[in-house]
Structures are given as structure tokens and as C-alpha cells.
Design a protein around this motif. Structure first.
Motif, PDB file in Angstrom:
ATOM      1  N   PHE A 324       2.823  50.569  94.531  1.00  0.00           N
ATOM      2  CA  PHE A 324       2.286  51.845  95.015  1.00  0.00           C
ATOM      3  C   PHE A 324       3.382  52.883  94.782  1.00  0.00           C
ATOM      4  O   PHE A 324       4.534  52.679  95.166  1.00  0.00           O
ATOM      5  CB  PHE A 324       1.953  51.769  96.511  1.00  0.00           C
ATOM      6  CG  PHE A 324       1.288  53.012  97.029  1.00  0.00           C
ATOM      7  CD1 PHE A 324      -0.094  53.100  97.075  1.00  0.00           C
ATOM      8  CD2 PHE A 324       2.040  54.103  97.460  1.00  0.00           C
ATOM      9  CE1 PHE A 324      -0.728  54.253  97.540  1.00  0.00           C
ATOM     10  CE2 PHE A 324       1.420  55.260  97.924  1.00  0.00           C
ATOM     11  CZ  PHE A 324       0.028  55.334  97.967  1.00  0.00           C
ATOM     12  N   LEU A 325       3.026  54.015  94.136  1.00  0.00           N
ATOM     13  CA  LEU A 325       4.018  55.065  93.893  1.00  0.00           C
ATOM     14  C   LEU A 325       3.830  56.179  94.905  1.00  0.00           C
ATOM     15  O   LEU A 325       2.733  56.741  95.032  1.00  0.00           O
ATOM     16  CB  LEU A 325       3.854  55.610  92.481  1.00  0.00           C
ATOM     17  CG  LEU A 325       4.511  54.711  91.427  1.00  0.00           C
ATOM     18  CD1 LEU A 325       3.911  54.946  90.075  1.00  0.00           C
ATOM     19  CD2 LEU A 325       6.015  54.952  91.411  1.00  0.00           C
ATOM     20  N   ALA A 326       4.904  56.455  95.625  1.00  0.00           N
ATOM     21  CA  ALA A 326       4.826  57.454  96.694  1.00  0.00           C
ATOM     22  C   ALA A 326       5.753  58.618  96.376  1.00  0.00           C
ATOM     23  O   ALA A 326       6.788  58.438  95.718  1.00  0.00           O
ATOM     24  CB  ALA A 326       5.228  56.802  98.012  1.00  0.00           C
ATOM     25  N   ASN A 327       5.390  59.803  96.822  1.00  0.00           N
ATOM     26  CA  ASN A 327       6.306  60.946  96.688  1.00  0.00           C
ATOM     27  C   ASN A 327       6.663  61.477  98.068  1.00  0.00           C
ATOM     28  O   ASN A 327       5.858  61.416  99.001  1.00  0.00           O
ATOM     29  CB  ASN A 327       5.712  62.029  95.790  1.00  0.00           C
ATOM     30  CG  ASN A 327       4.399  62.561  96.314  1.00  0.00           C
ATOM     31  OD1 ASN A 327       3.675  61.855  97.007  1.00  0.00           O
ATOM     32  ND2 ASN A 327       4.088  63.806  95.984  1.00  0.00           N
ATOM     33  N   ALA A 328       7.911  61.939  98.178  1.00  0.00           N
ATOM     34  CA  ALA A 328       8.389  62.415  99.485  1.00  0.00           C
ATOM     35  C   ALA A 328       8.979  63.812  99.318  1.00  0.00           C
ATOM     36  O   ALA A 328       9.390  64.197  98.212  1.00  0.00           O
ATOM     37  CB  ALA A 328       9.444  61.450 100.017  1.00  0.00           C
ATOM     38  N   GLY A 329       9.018  64.549 100.397  1.00  0.00           N
ATOM     39  CA  GLY A 329       9.622  65.884 100.388  1.00  0.00           C
ATOM     40  C   GLY A 329       8.896  66.801  99.421  1.00  0.00           C
ATOM     41  O   GLY A 329       7.668  66.802  99.361  1.00  0.00           O
ATOM     42  N   ASP A 330       9.701  67.536  98.616  1.00  0.00           N
ATOM     43  CA  ASP A 330       9.079  68.509  97.709  1.00  0.00           C
ATOM     44  C   ASP A 330       8.819  67.946  96.318  1.00  0.00           C
ATOM     45  O   ASP A 330       8.488  68.689  95.398  1.00  0.00           O
ATOM     46  CB  ASP A 330       9.995  69.748  97.580  1.00  0.00           C
ATOM     47  CG  ASP A 330       9.869  70.626  98.832  1.00  0.00           C
ATOM     48  OD1 ASP A 330       8.821  70.504  99.511  1.00  0.00           O
ATOM     49  OD2 ASP A 330      10.810  71.384  99.111  1.00  0.00           O
ATOM     50  N   VAL A 331       8.991  66.654  96.153  1.00  0.00           N
ATOM     51  CA  VAL A 331       8.779  66.062  94.820  1.00  0.00           C
ATOM     52  C   VAL A 331       7.285  66.092  94.506  1.00  0.00           C
ATOM     53  O   VAL A 331       6.476  65.615  95.298  1.00  0.00           O
ATOM     54  CB  VAL A 331       9.334  64.617  94.768  1.00  0.00           C
ATOM     55  CG1 VAL A 331       8.924  63.928  93.475  1.00  0.00           C
ATOM     56  CG2 VAL A 331      10.838  64.634  94.916  1.00  0.00           C
ATOM     57  N   ILE A 333       3.615  65.487  92.500  1.00  0.00           N
ATOM     58  CA  ILE A 333       2.925  64.275  92.047  1.00  0.00           C
ATOM     59  C   ILE A 333       3.199  63.995  90.568  1.00  0.00           C
ATOM     60  O   ILE A 333       3.313  62.844  90.158  1.00  0.00           O
ATOM     61  CB  ILE A 333       1.403  64.418  92.334  1.00  0.00           C
ATOM     62  CG1 ILE A 333       1.171  64.285  93.841  1.00  0.00           C
ATOM     63  CG2 ILE A 333       0.577  63.385  91.570  1.00  0.00           C
ATOM     64  CD1 ILE A 333      -0.205  64.647  94.307  1.00  0.00           C
ATOM     65  N   ASP A 334       3.342  65.057  89.757  1.00  0.00           N
ATOM     66  CA  ASP A 334       3.496  64.794  88.315  1.00  0.00           C
ATOM     67  C   ASP A 334       4.706  63.903  88.012  1.00  0.00           C
ATOM     68  O   ASP A 334       4.694  63.142  87.049  1.00  0.00           O
ATOM     69  CB  ASP A 334       3.495  66.075  87.479  1.00  0.00           C
ATOM     70  CG  ASP A 334       4.524  67.078  87.961  1.00  0.00           C
ATOM     71  OD1 ASP A 334       4.644  67.220  89.192  1.00  0.00           O
ATOM     72  OD2 ASP A 334       5.197  67.690  87.122  1.00  0.00           O
ATOM     73  N   ASN A 335       5.735  63.954  88.884  1.00  0.00           N
ATOM     74  CA  ASN A 335       6.912  63.085  88.645  1.00  0.00           C
ATOM     75  C   ASN A 335       6.576  61.609  88.833  1.00  0.00           C
ATOM     76  O   ASN A 335       7.028  60.764  88.053  1.00  0.00           O
ATOM     77  CB  ASN A 335       8.044  63.470  89.612  1.00  0.00           C
ATOM     78  CG  ASN A 335       8.608  64.829  89.289  1.00  0.00           C
ATOM     79  OD1 ASN A 335       9.167  65.022  88.226  1.00  0.00           O
ATOM     80  ND2 ASN A 335       8.425  65.770  90.202  1.00  0.00           N
ATOM     81  N   ILE A 336       5.804  61.297  89.865  1.00  0.00           N
ATOM     82  CA  ILE A 336       5.473  59.885  90.083  1.00  0.00           C
ATOM     83  C   ILE A 336       4.310  59.444  89.182  1.00  0.00           C
ATOM     84  O   ILE A 336       4.211  58.288  88.782  1.00  0.00           O
ATOM     85  CB  ILE A 336       5.184  59.540  91.570  1.00  0.00           C
ATOM     86  CG1 ILE A 336       4.106  60.444  92.157  1.00  0.00           C
ATOM     87  CG2 ILE A 336       6.457  59.535  92.392  1.00  0.00           C
ATOM     88  CD1 ILE A 336       3.577  59.972  93.509  1.00  0.00           C
ATOM     89  N   TYR A 337       3.437  60.392  88.847  1.00  0.00           N
ATOM     90  CA  TYR A 337       2.283  60.030  87.996  1.00  0.00           C
ATOM     91  C   TYR A 337       2.766  59.549  86.622  1.00  0.00           C
ATOM     92  O   TYR A 337       2.210  58.613  86.041  1.00  0.00           O
ATOM     93  CB  TYR A 337       1.338  61.227  87.851  1.00  0.00           C
ATOM     94  CG  TYR A 337       0.000  60.819  87.289  1.00  0.00           C
ATOM     95  CD1 TYR A 337      -0.964  60.247  88.105  1.00  0.00           C
ATOM     96  CD2 TYR A 337      -0.281  60.960  85.928  1.00  0.00           C
ATOM     97  CE1 TYR A 337      -2.177  59.831  87.598  1.00  0.00           C
ATOM     98  CE2 TYR A 337      -1.495  60.549  85.401  1.00  0.00           C
ATOM     99  CZ  TYR A 337      -2.446  59.982  86.239  1.00  0.00           C
ATOM    100  OH  TYR A 337      -3.640  59.569  85.731  1.00  0.00           O
ATOM    101  N   GLU A 351      -1.215  51.854  92.082  1.00  0.00           N
ATOM    102  CA  GLU A 351      -1.879  52.980  92.732  1.00  0.00           C
ATOM    103  C   GLU A 351      -0.813  54.047  92.933  1.00  0.00           C
ATOM    104  O   GLU A 351       0.340  53.733  93.246  1.00  0.00           O
ATOM    105  CB  GLU A 351      -2.496  52.547  94.074  1.00  0.00           C
ATOM    106  CG  GLU A 351      -3.363  53.606  94.740  1.00  0.00           C
ATOM    107  CD  GLU A 351      -4.477  54.142  93.847  1.00  0.00           C
ATOM    108  OE1 GLU A 351      -4.192  55.008  92.985  1.00  0.00           O
ATOM    109  OE2 GLU A 351      -5.626  53.703  94.016  1.00  0.00           O
ATOM    110  N   CYS A 352      -1.229  55.304  92.668  1.00  0.00           N
ATOM    111  CA  CYS A 352      -0.268  56.403  92.762  1.00  0.00           C
ATOM    112  C   CYS A 352      -0.811  57.411  93.763  1.00  0.00           C
ATOM    113  O   CYS A 352      -2.003  57.740  93.721  1.00  0.00           O
ATOM    114  CB  CYS A 352      -0.146  57.021  91.366  1.00  0.00           C
ATOM    115  SG  CYS A 352       0.983  58.392  91.290  1.00  0.00           S
ATOM    116  N   ASN A 353       0.028  57.874  94.639  1.00  0.00           N
ATOM    117  CA  ASN A 353      -0.447  58.870  95.600  1.00  0.00           C
ATOM    118  C   ASN A 353      -0.821  60.152  94.854  1.00  0.00           C
ATOM    119  O   ASN A 353       0.004  60.707  94.139  1.00  0.00           O
ATOM    120  CB  ASN A 353       0.644  59.173  96.626  1.00  0.00           C
ATOM    121  CG  ASN A 353       0.189  60.267  97.568  1.00  0.00           C
ATOM    122  OD1 ASN A 353      -0.899  60.188  98.123  1.00  0.00           O
ATOM    123  ND2 ASN A 353       0.992  61.314  97.705  1.00  0.00           N
TER     124      ASN A 353
END
Ligand code: HAM
Length: 414
Positions: A324-331, A333-337, A351-353
Motif C-alpha cells: 500500500f503506498l501512502a503519502n504524508a504531509g504535503d507530499v 499523490i503524483d509522487n507515490i503514484y 493499492e495507492c492512496n
């Protein structure tokens, strides 16, 4: 609100996991026995089943879905798999290729039966048909395949019943004896059985009416009418089963509900729900069907396992994803996608948030999905070209360089 037709099912969620497991096991077992997959139409000319399954069988007389299409053809929804595969074998000239040939299928069938647990109007089978082998080894191989399939699924407590219904020679005298028995016991038999006694007396033996069952328990036994060849064949089947440590019981009343069988028939029964014993599979030899359907003389044997009934016996299957790819703070979605795309291309289930939920909620979702790893990217990770990888099972975390993530996951998930 629309409702599904009576006797049909929607399959999804944890139930779907069971079906995927059954289908995977079917394919693996079939491959290990050198069977090739075959897919034939769900609809066939209705007369195909009248000729093969038999015009006095319950399946044809009572249970088949037949309709007239716009071209005024009588069409049937497949009630069982063998006839269509045999038709395809003949129509495509497969008999001219080296024999024996083994084909498997996982396909839906339709029978207009009274629905109850384990009995549906649309149901699926894993079936195998073997063409061109007259040796008793062919039966043993089919039964072994059925048992291996159940073993692979972790199903215990199933019983294999076998019998021989002989060939057309031995059956002629048996049918005569049954006709006489029916005449002498007319008042104890149902209307259907009296018709069966005229048309195809052996069909009386699979009558489901309790009084008929009781009366027919005293009917002549087929084993007394087997010709020498059928007797020897059946003795060899039993010997080979024992030699290969396949436990079985002989059931003299097992005749099966299809006209195409000759010699060996078998059925596997199990307790599918508490106190409820049902056949979870069945099959047998059918040495005359190919020639009766205008093909060459061809010894054949096959079986089919009822997946709906077997699914009742399977434990809930755990569902999970790799990452599962999660993003935190101001990061964003395109970075985790981007990482998700790379991992998916490498074959991981990911699965990506894609929403703005909090990190805490992302973790809740990840554990609901059964993620093995949660890879989080916060501002620090983005700056350092890393992700924080949490092993959800061991509850450990580490920082991994983004370019090394594939390598790490490959070895961790191996
Ligand atoms: P069958 O015994 O009619 O054989 O079906 C095989 C299995 O399909 C049964 O043992 C049962 O588990 C399942 N089954 C049958 N009817 C239903 C139903 N209404 N609902 C749920 N499950 C059901 C055949 O179909 C033969 N074509 C087998 C064969 C292949 N013989 C030679 N080759």
C-alpha cells in the motif's frame, strides 16, 4: 429492485477468493497431468444432449433450459460439460491427432433443479475428458486427478465410490431382469419409474423417490450380469486404485444419471455442510459416445467436480495485497503514484492512496486490504529519495532508497 434469478449466485469478496483458489488449483492439477484447456460454447443444439446424456435422463427430461432462437433452432444452455467437449473433439477432427488426449475445462452449467444449499440452477464444474485410452489406468488417472484437486484445496473426509455398469452386452440382460422386477413391483414404483422401466430400466436406479429407492434396493444387481471383459476391467481398476493407495468403496447401486457411461463409473461424496452429504464430483468411462455422435470408435473417460459444493467446504481465504503506498504531509499523490506504476509493472499487487485521507486512515485501509508492506512518502523521504517501508506483519520499519524498492520487495515477498 432487480433480483437474481432463483438458484443463481453473485460471487464477490471473500467468497471470490475461494473461487480463485479453486480455479488456480484446477489449472495446476490439470497441468501436472498434461491436460490442455478447452473452451466450448455455453449454448449447443438441444439435440446434442438428447443424443448423448439421454432422452430418459432427468437432466434432459426435466432440468434442461431449452429455448427456440430467432432462427427457430432448438438451443439448450449447457447442462453438463462432456457432450460439448465430445462434439468439439469430433467437429474439429481432433481424433486425427496423436492419442490419448486430455482436455480440462472450468465452466458454468445450467439445470432447472429445485434450489437448495449445494444445488443451484447455475453452477460451475472443473471437468476433464480423456480421449483414446481404453486401459483401466485411464480411470485411475482421472480419479487420482480428482483426489489431488481436493488434496490441494485441503479438503479432507471425501469418499470415492466406484462401480461398473458394464457394456451394452451385459446391460441388455440386466435391463431385461430390471423390467421383470418392475413388472412384479409395479405398485411400489412411481409413475416416472414405470416409464423408465419401458424406456431405460437402469434409470430407475437413480430415482430420488424414497419408496422407489426402498423397493429398488431388492432389485437384481448389475454385478451379477457383467460380461467377462467388463468384470476383468473393473477388477483391474480396483487393483490399480489399491496399488496407488487411493481409498475407495464399491457402491453397487451407483449408476449415475447419464446414458453415455460404459464400464466404470465413480462419484466422490463429502459432508459439504453439517450433516449434509452430497456428491462433490463424478465421472466415468464412455467408450461409445464419440462413435454414437458420428465420430470414430474412441474409448474415453472423464469426470467433473462441482465447484459450488466444494466452495461450501473451504475455509475463508485471506485476501491481501503486496504494497500500500501512502503519502504524508504535503507530499502530493503524483509522487507515490509514480512508484505504484513502477511496482505494478514489476508484477506486485499495489493499492495507492488517491484521496486526501489522513495517514492514520490510510493505515487503517492498508490493514483492511491485508497489505504486506506500507510504503510511506513524507516530506523527508521526498527530499532524500527514499520511502518508509513498514512490514505490517512484523511491525518493523525501515527507510529504503526509492530505486532499491523493487529489489527489496522482491526479496522480502519471495
Ligand atoms: P454430474 O455428476 O452431473 O456429472 O456433475 C458433477 C458434479 O457437479 C456433481 O458431483 C456436483 O458436485 C456438481 N453438480 C451437479 N449438479 C449441480 C447443481 N445443480 N448444483 C451444484 N452442483 C451441481 C457430470 O456433469 C458429468 N459430465 C461428469 C463427467 C465428465 N463424466 C465424464 N466426464
Amino acid at each position: 429492485m432487480f433480483k437474481k434469478p432463483k438458484g443463481t449466485k453473485d460471487i464477490f469478496g471473500s467468497e471470490m477468493q475461494k473461487w480463485q483458489k479453486m480455479e488456480d488449483c484446477a489449472k495446476q492439477v490439470a497441468k501436472s497431468f498434461n491436460c490442455n484447456e478447452i473452451r466450448v460454447p455455453t449454448i449447443e443444439e438441444a439435440s446434442l444432449y438428447l443424443r448423448s446424456v439421454g432422452d430418459s435422463s432427468d437432466i434432459v427430461t426435466k432440468e434442461m433450459y431449452i429455448f427456440e432462437d430467432k432462427g427457430k433452432r432448438q438451443i439448450a444452455l449447457r447442462p453438463e460439460g462432456t457432450a460439448g467437449v465430445v462434439r468439439a473433439f469430433i467437429e474439429n477432427g481432433l481424433f486425427s491427432q496423436p492419442l490419448p488426449q486430455k482436455y480440462f475445462y472450468v465452466a458454468n452449467n445450467f439445470r432447472y433443479e429445485r434450489p437448495q444449499e449445494g444445488r443451484y440452477r447455475e453452477f460451475a464444474q472443473f471437468g476433464v475428458e480423456c480421449f483414446g485410452n481404453q486401459s483401466p489406468w485411464a480411470e485411475v488417472e482421472m480419479m487420482q486427478m480428482a483426489i489431488e484437486f481436493l488434496n490441494k484445496l485441503g479438503i479432507k473426509g471425501a469418499t470415492l465410490f466406484v462401480n461398473s455398469i458394464g457394456c451394452e452386452k451385459c446391460r441388455a440382460s440386466f435391463n431385461n431382469a430390471l423390467r421383470e422386477f418392475a413388472k412384479a413391483n409395479e405398485n411400489k414404483l412411481c409413475e416416472d419409474c414405470l416409464v423408465r422401466a419401458q424406456k431405460n430400466p437402469m434409470r430407475m436406479l437413480d430415482c430420488k423417490v424414497e419408496t422407489c429407492k426402498q423397493a429398488l434396493a431388492k432389485a437384481p444387481k448389475l454385478s451379477e450380469f457383467l460380461c467377462d471383459e467388463c468384470k476383468t476391467h473393473f477388477a483391474l481398476v480396483q487393483k490399480l486404485l489399491s496399488l496407488n493407495d487411493i481409498p475407495f468403496k464399491v457402491d453397487e447401486n451407483l449408476v449415475r444419471g447419464f446414458d453415455y457411461y460404459t464400464k466404470t463409473v465413480f462419484e466422490i461424496s463429502a459432508e459439504v455442510a453439517e450433516g449434509k452429504y452430497l456428491a462433490i464430483g463424478g465421472g466415468g468411462r464412455y467408450d461409445n459416445l464419440v462413435s454414437e455422435m458420428d465420430g470414430p470408435q474412441m474409448p474415453c473417460v472423464g469426470f467433473a467436480m462441482g465447484l459450488d459444493r466444494i466452495s461450501l467446504m473451504l475455509d475463508e481465504q485471506p485476501s491481501n495485497i503486496d504494497v500500500f503506498l501512502a503519502n504524508a504531509g504535503d507530499v502530493s499523490i503524483d509522487n507515490i503514484y509514480k512508484i505504484a506504476t513502477k511496482l505494478r509493472q514489476q508484477g506486485f499487487s499495489v493499492e495507492c492512496n488517491l484521496t486526501d485521507r489522513s495517514l492514520k486512515k490510510q493505515f487503517v485501509l492498508a490493514s483492511k486490504l491485508g497489505a504486506c508492506f506500507v510504503c510511506t512518502m513524507g516530506e523527508n523521504e521526498l527530499k532524500n529519495g527514499t520511502v518508509n517501508v513498514k512490514d505490517m506483519k512484523n511491525n518493523t520499519e525501515k527507510s529504503i532508497k526509492t530505486d532499491e524498492l523493487v529489489k527489496f520487495l522482491k526479496s522480502a515477498l519471495n
